[in-house]
Motif scaffolding. Structure first.
Motif, PDB file in Angstrom:
ATOM      1  N   PHE A  94      71.190  46.520 -36.087  1.00 36.67           N
ATOM      2  CA  PHE A  94      69.758  46.771 -35.997  1.00 36.67           C
ATOM      3  C   PHE A  94      69.122  45.626 -35.199  1.00 36.67           C
ATOM      4  O   PHE A  94      68.997  44.509 -35.701  1.00 36.67           O
ATOM      5  CB  PHE A  94      69.149  46.849 -37.399  1.00 36.67           C
ATOM      6  N   PHE A  95      68.758  45.902 -33.948  1.00 43.91           N
ATOM      7  CA  PHE A  95      68.169  44.877 -33.095  1.00 43.91           C
ATOM      8  C   PHE A  95      66.658  44.826 -33.317  1.00 43.91           C
ATOM      9  O   PHE A  95      65.991  45.865 -33.422  1.00 43.91           O
ATOM     10  CB  PHE A  95      68.463  45.167 -31.624  1.00 43.91           C
ATOM     11  N   LYS A  96      66.105  43.603 -33.377  1.00 44.11           N
ATOM     12  CA  LYS A  96      64.679  43.411 -33.596  1.00 44.11           C
ATOM     13  C   LYS A  96      63.962  42.891 -32.357  1.00 44.11           C
ATOM     14  O   LYS A  96      62.781  42.569 -32.412  1.00 44.11           O
ATOM     15  CB  LYS A  96      64.469  42.436 -34.759  1.00 44.11           C
ATOM     16  N   GLN A  97      64.685  42.771 -31.241  1.00 43.66           N
ATOM     17  CA  GLN A  97      64.090  42.362 -29.970  1.00 43.66           C
ATOM     18  C   GLN A  97      64.594  43.291 -28.876  1.00 43.66           C
ATOM     19  O   GLN A  97      65.517  44.093 -29.092  1.00 43.66           O
ATOM     20  CB  GLN A  97      64.440  40.893 -29.631  1.00 43.66           C
ATOM     21  N   LYS A 157      77.844  29.434 -39.060  1.00 40.54           N
ATOM     22  CA  LYS A 157      76.772  29.421 -38.070  1.00 40.54           C
ATOM     23  C   LYS A 157      77.338  29.222 -36.670  1.00 40.54           C
ATOM     24  O   LYS A 157      78.390  28.619 -36.505  1.00 40.54           O
ATOM     25  CB  LYS A 157      75.764  28.301 -38.364  1.00 40.54           C
ATOM     26  N   LEU A 158      76.631  29.734 -35.698  1.00 38.69           N
ATOM     27  CA  LEU A 158      76.960  29.523 -34.297  1.00 38.69           C
ATOM     28  C   LEU A 158      75.696  29.069 -33.594  1.00 38.69           C
ATOM     29  O   LEU A 158      74.685  29.780 -33.611  1.00 38.69           O
ATOM     30  CB  LEU A 158      77.495  30.814 -33.659  1.00 38.69           C
ATOM     31  N   ASP A 159      75.747  27.883 -33.005  1.00 39.18           N
ATOM     32  CA  ASP A 159      74.555  27.282 -32.396  1.00 39.18           C
ATOM     33  C   ASP A 159      73.412  27.190 -33.404  1.00 39.18           C
ATOM     34  O   ASP A 159      72.236  27.340 -33.072  1.00 39.18           O
ATOM     35  CB  ASP A 159      74.102  28.081 -31.169  1.00 39.18           C
ATOM     36  N   GLY A 160      73.763  26.957 -34.688  1.00 43.14           N
ATOM     37  CA  GLY A 160      72.752  26.799 -35.716  1.00 43.14           C
ATOM     38  C   GLY A 160      72.144  28.099 -36.211  1.00 43.14           C
ATOM     39  O   GLY A 160      71.201  28.092 -36.985  1.00 43.14           O
ATOM     40  N   VAL A 161      72.687  29.259 -35.794  1.00 46.55           N
ATOM     41  CA  VAL A 161      72.154  30.560 -36.179  1.00 46.55           C
ATOM     42  C   VAL A 161      73.107  31.211 -37.167  1.00 46.55           C
ATOM     43  O   VAL A 161      74.328  31.193 -36.976  1.00 46.55           O
ATOM     44  CB  VAL A 161      71.959  31.467 -34.945  1.00 46.55           C
ATOM     45  N   GLU A 162      72.547  31.802 -38.243  1.00 46.50           N
ATOM     46  CA  GLU A 162      73.365  32.447 -39.249  1.00 46.50           C
ATOM     47  C   GLU A 162      74.199  33.569 -38.628  1.00 46.50           C
ATOM     48  O   GLU A 162      73.762  34.259 -37.706  1.00 46.50           O
ATOM     49  CB  GLU A 162      72.472  33.032 -40.355  1.00 46.50           C
ATOM     50  N   GLY A 163      75.398  33.783 -39.188  1.00 49.65           N
ATOM     51  CA  GLY A 163      76.297  34.795 -38.651  1.00 49.65           C
ATOM     52  C   GLY A 163      75.746  36.198 -38.736  1.00 49.65           C
ATOM     53  O   GLY A 163      76.063  37.056 -37.893  1.00 49.65           O
ATOM     54  N   ASN A 164      74.891  36.498 -39.760  1.00 52.41           N
ATOM     55  CA  ASN A 164      74.351  37.850 -39.887  1.00 52.41           C
ATOM     56  C   ASN A 164      73.288  38.158 -38.841  1.00 52.41           C
ATOM     57  O   ASN A 164      72.737  39.261 -38.818  1.00 52.41           O
ATOM     58  CB  ASN A 164      73.789  38.072 -41.293  1.00 52.41           C
ATOM     59  N   GLN A 165      72.934  37.190 -37.990  1.00 50.50           N
ATOM     60  CA  GLN A 165      71.979  37.415 -36.916  1.00 50.50           C
ATOM     61  C   GLN A 165      72.650  37.864 -35.621  1.00 50.50           C
ATOM     62  O   GLN A 165      71.976  38.128 -34.631  1.00 50.50           O
ATOM     63  CB  GLN A 165      71.171  36.133 -36.651  1.00 50.50           C
ATOM     64  N   TYR A 166      74.002  37.971 -35.623  1.00 52.03           N
ATOM     65  CA  TYR A 166      74.736  38.376 -34.430  1.00 52.03           C
ATOM     66  C   TYR A 166      75.213  39.813 -34.576  1.00 52.03           C
ATOM     67  O   TYR A 166      75.531  40.287 -35.684  1.00 52.03           O
ATOM     68  CB  TYR A 166      75.926  37.451 -34.191  1.00 52.03           C
ATOM     69  N   ALA A 167      75.255  40.532 -33.466  1.00 54.02           N
ATOM     70  CA  ALA A 167      75.743  41.907 -33.465  1.00 54.02           C
ATOM     71  C   ALA A 167      77.251  41.935 -33.669  1.00 54.02           C
ATOM     72  O   ALA A 167      77.971  41.030 -33.231  1.00 54.02           O
ATOM     73  CB  ALA A 167      75.379  42.584 -32.140  1.00 54.02           C
ATOM     74  N   ARG A 168      77.727  42.993 -34.351  1.00 54.58           N
ATOM     75  CA  ARG A 168      79.153  43.146 -34.599  1.00 54.58           C
ATOM     76  C   ARG A 168      79.652  44.436 -33.962  1.00 54.58           C
ATOM     77  O   ARG A 168      78.916  45.424 -33.837  1.00 54.58           O
ATOM     78  CB  ARG A 168      79.425  43.157 -36.103  1.00 54.58           C
ATOM     79  N   LEU A 169      80.948  44.458 -33.603  1.00 59.50           N
ATOM     80  CA  LEU A 169      81.537  45.630 -32.973  1.00 59.50           C
ATOM     81  C   LEU A 169      81.967  46.669 -34.004  1.00 59.50           C
ATOM     82  O   LEU A 169      82.171  47.838 -33.650  1.00 59.50           O
ATOM     83  CB  LEU A 169      82.740  45.226 -32.120  1.00 59.50           C
ATOM     84  N   ASP A 170      82.134  46.271 -35.268  1.00 61.36           N
ATOM     85  CA  ASP A 170      82.703  47.165 -36.269  1.00 61.36           C
ATOM     86  C   ASP A 170      81.667  47.760 -37.214  1.00 61.36           C
ATOM     87  O   ASP A 170      82.027  48.355 -38.228  1.00 61.36           O
ATOM     88  CB  ASP A 170      83.760  46.418 -37.084  1.00 61.36           C
ATOM     89  N   LYS A 171      80.359  47.615 -36.936  1.00 60.50           N
ATOM     90  CA  LYS A 171      79.343  48.155 -37.821  1.00 60.50           C
ATOM     91  C   LYS A 171      78.076  48.462 -37.034  1.00 60.50           C
ATOM     92  O   LYS A 171      77.911  48.016 -35.888  1.00 60.50           O
ATOM     93  CB  LYS A 171      79.045  47.180 -38.965  1.00 60.50           C
ATOM     94  N   GLU A 172      77.182  49.230 -37.672  1.00 62.75           N
ATOM     95  CA  GLU A 172      75.907  49.567 -37.039  1.00 62.75           C
ATOM     96  C   GLU A 172      75.015  48.337 -36.989  1.00 62.75           C
ATOM     97  O   GLU A 172      74.920  47.597 -37.977  1.00 62.75           O
ATOM     98  CB  GLU A 172      75.223  50.683 -37.831  1.00 62.75           C
TER      99      GLU A 172
END
Length: 450
Positions: free
Chosen positions: A290-293, A273-288
């Motif tokens: 999907f932004f929800k905001q 987690k980063l700042d209490g947020v799961e890692g899968n909630q952050y954008a990555r440079l190596d994959k597509e």
């Protein structure tokens, strides 16, 4: 702009009648003595005229005002807020003005009022809620003081004889205190230990002195009931066995404080987690991703879409519906043109060529539903242009020159006719339809006299 007073007549075949009009309140203008517009009925009597950073001594016209900032406001007003003010102005017998101003403070529920008679401006008078509150509070204080005085008089009458008896005892105690060698019940200035709970007043520091003799806060309870440890003017050092520092909540649970000395394996830190947020909630440079905001770029930053190395055509912007159906795209070509397409089939509607020209295989539709629309051609940046227009009122389609203010021709969609406002030329010869002979006629010109 001065407004002219006018009355319009029309002839009904028998005689002239006066035309009367209905209008909106905001269209009824209020004029000053010189005939200049100062406001309108809707603003002055219904919604309130907005004035900002103005001297209220100069506001003498009858009406409702919305006041923000300015000079000579009642004391204590917030210059960032908008207040209501009501003005009533009449004329004295000597033709001087008599003005009454009421200023309503909706924040503190106070009403302020004053008068302006000619050049004389009286001070603001607080006639609102706070004045009544102060009168009520003063009455209560006076009653308390009166009751206290009565109680004191009763105590004095009751204990007057005991005062003289206690005077001797007080003198004796004072002598004992001045010579007393305090025992273990008192804490010495040096040494000794406390055996019970000790407290100090709120927002008062338990402090120590640094090497320069300056007092620094060690701990205190501040005015908002927060426990403050340490001083902003000095570094804070926490001593703990092997650097193990924890905090405890109100139910007794303890939680470790993470620092550089206890990070890594075994630290119990939630590493995914980063700042209490799961890692899968952050954008990555190596994959597509999907932004929800919404994605926002501030401070003038841009979006760059770059092709991979060796490829001349970069990616584009694609738009899809909730069920993933295509709705349009913006995409560059390999030659550097920009294509704009729409719909499920991505129908190509407009291409911006790399030389700046635009190209389309479909109609250009200018909708005159709410206003006149036009297609203008300009000679330069300053030229107002000339071109075709459609007017939503007259339904005309015509050609107009905005630079020189002239209409060349127009079409009447009702009778399907083209109307020319001036003489026309056909193959270099002028055709004129007018009462008098046109000047500067040449061979081949045609004149229809009417």
């Amino acid at each position: 702009m001065a407004v002219q007073k006018v009355r319009q007549n029309y002839h009904d075949g028998t005689g002239f009648n006066v035309l009367h009009y209905e209008t909106q309140a905001k269209q009824v203008k209020i004029l000053d003595d010189s005939g200049n517009i100062t406001s309108n009925i809707e603003e002055s009597l219904l919604k309130g005229k907005y004035i900002e950073d103005l001297d209220l001594d100069t506001v003498k016209a009858t009406g409702i005002y919305r006041v923000k900032g300015g000079l000579n406001l009642p004391s204590g007003m917030d210059s960032s807020k908008v207040y209501m003010m009501f003005v009533t102005a009449v004329e004295n017998e000597d033709e001087s003005s008599l003005v009454r101003q009421e200023f309503y403070d909706h924040v503190n529920l106070n009403l302020h009022e004053r008068s302006i008679e000619g050049p004389v401006v009286t001070p603001w008078l607080n006639a609102g809620k706070s004045t009544l509150d102060r009168i009520s509070a003063a009455e209560q204080s006076i009653n308390k003081i009166y009751n206290t005085i009565q109680d004191l008089r009763t105590d004095i009458d009751t204990n007057s004889s005991g005062i003289f008896e206690n005077k001797s005892d007080i003198s004796t105690i004072f002598d004992k205190l001045s010579t007393h060698n305090h025992d273990s019940r008192y804490l010495k200035l040096s040494g000794g230990s406390l055996k019970g709970e000790t407290s100090i007043s709120n927002n008062t520091s338990f402090s120590g002195k640094n090497t320069s003799g300056v007092s620094l806060n060690l701990a205190k309870i501040n005015g908002t009931n927060q426990v403050v440890i340490g001083d902003g003017g000095a570094k804070l050092l926490l001593d703990a066995d092997v650097g193990d520092v924890s905090i405890r909540n109100q139910v007794g649970d303890t939680f470790p404080i993470f620092h550089m000395g206890n990070m890594g394996s075994g630290s119990k830190m939630d590493a995914d987690k980063l700042d209490g947020v799961e890692g899968n909630q952050y954008a990555r440079l190596d994959k597509e991703n999907f932004f929800k905001q919404n994605i926002r770029l501030d401070e003038g930053k841009s979006v760059f879409i770059k092709a991979e190395e060796g490829v001349s055509r970069p990616g584009g912007l694609y738009f899809r519906s909730g069920d993933n159906a295509p709705r349009g795209r913006i995409r560059p070509t390999e030659d550097g043109d920009i294509e704009l397409a729409a719909g499920e089939d991505n129908v190509l509607g407009l291409t911006v060529l790399k030389n700046g020209d635009t190209q389309t295989w479909h109609d250009h539709i200018l909708n005159a539903k709410d206003r006149q629309v036009a297609l203008r051609f300009k000679l330069n940046d300053k030229d107002k242009g000339a071109g075709f227009y459609m007017n939503n009122g007259s339904k005309q389609v015509g050609f107009y020159d905005w630079e020189f203010g002239g209409r060349l021709f127009s079409s009447d969609r009702e009778d399907q006719m083209v109307k020319f406002d001036n003489a026309i030329k056909i193959q270099g010869h002028q055709v004129s339809i007018q009462r008098s002979a046109p000047s500067g006629a040449s061979d081949g010109d045609i004149w229809f006299s009417i």
